[in-house]
Design a protein around this motif. Sequence first.
Motif, PDB file in Angstrom:
ATOM      1  N   GLN A 102     -23.478  25.932 -24.119  1.00 42.44           N
ATOM      2  CA  GLN A 102     -24.393  26.809 -23.394  1.00 42.44           C
ATOM      3  C   GLN A 102     -25.167  26.022 -22.352  1.00 42.44           C
ATOM      4  O   GLN A 102     -25.388  26.508 -21.243  1.00 42.44           O
ATOM      5  CB  GLN A 102     -25.347  27.529 -24.356  1.00 42.44           C
TER       6      GLN A 102
ATOM      7  N   VAL B 187     -27.896  31.836 -26.820  1.00 39.94           N
ATOM      8  CA  VAL B 187     -28.458  31.936 -25.469  1.00 39.94           C
ATOM      9  C   VAL B 187     -29.973  31.733 -25.502  1.00 39.94           C
ATOM     10  O   VAL B 187     -30.529  30.952 -24.727  1.00 39.94           O
ATOM     11  CB  VAL B 187     -28.085  33.289 -24.826  1.00 39.94           C
TER      12      VAL B 187
ATOM     13  N   TYR C 192     -32.216  28.496 -24.190  1.00 35.85           N
ATOM     14  CA  TYR C 192     -33.201  28.778 -23.137  1.00 35.85           C
ATOM     15  C   TYR C 192     -34.573  28.229 -23.516  1.00 35.85           C
ATOM     16  O   TYR C 192     -35.231  27.592 -22.711  1.00 35.85           O
ATOM     17  CB  TYR C 192     -33.286  30.287 -22.883  1.00 35.85           C
TER      18      TYR C 192
ATOM     19  N   PHE D 138     -25.788  31.133 -16.590  1.00 39.41           N
ATOM     20  CA  PHE D 138     -26.901  31.692 -17.361  1.00 39.41           C
ATOM     21  C   PHE D 138     -28.194  31.178 -16.761  1.00 39.41           C
ATOM     22  O   PHE D 138     -28.214  30.115 -16.134  1.00 39.41           O
ATOM     23  CB  PHE D 138     -26.802  31.289 -18.837  1.00 39.41           C
TER      24      PHE D 138
END
Length: 108
Positions: free
Chosen positions: A84, A30, A34, A93
Amino acid sequence: MDWLNTYHIGGIVIGICTFLIIGLFHPVVVKAEYYWGTRCWWIFLVLGILGIAGSVWIEDILISSLLGVFSFSSFWTIKELFEQRERVLKGWFPMNPKRKAEYEQHQS
């Protein structure tokens, strides 16, 4: 490490450590996506290769096994990075606002 064999708990220790290693990789995926997107995939490839080399080189079965788990978790992370990105595009997310143009490029 003889006490692991004496008490027959080597498998349990490997299982617990495997659980922790895999659990550690989820937030790593994650955060890596990001901050760096999918372009950091090669880092996990290198970590996986080093883990395999260490697993083959080290004789201790516990350490060797855990390096094997680490290396294949690193390889799996490569796939998860790309997935992701898709989860971010779906809004599941948070999107890094500094990389908004990169996300828009992939949506078209």
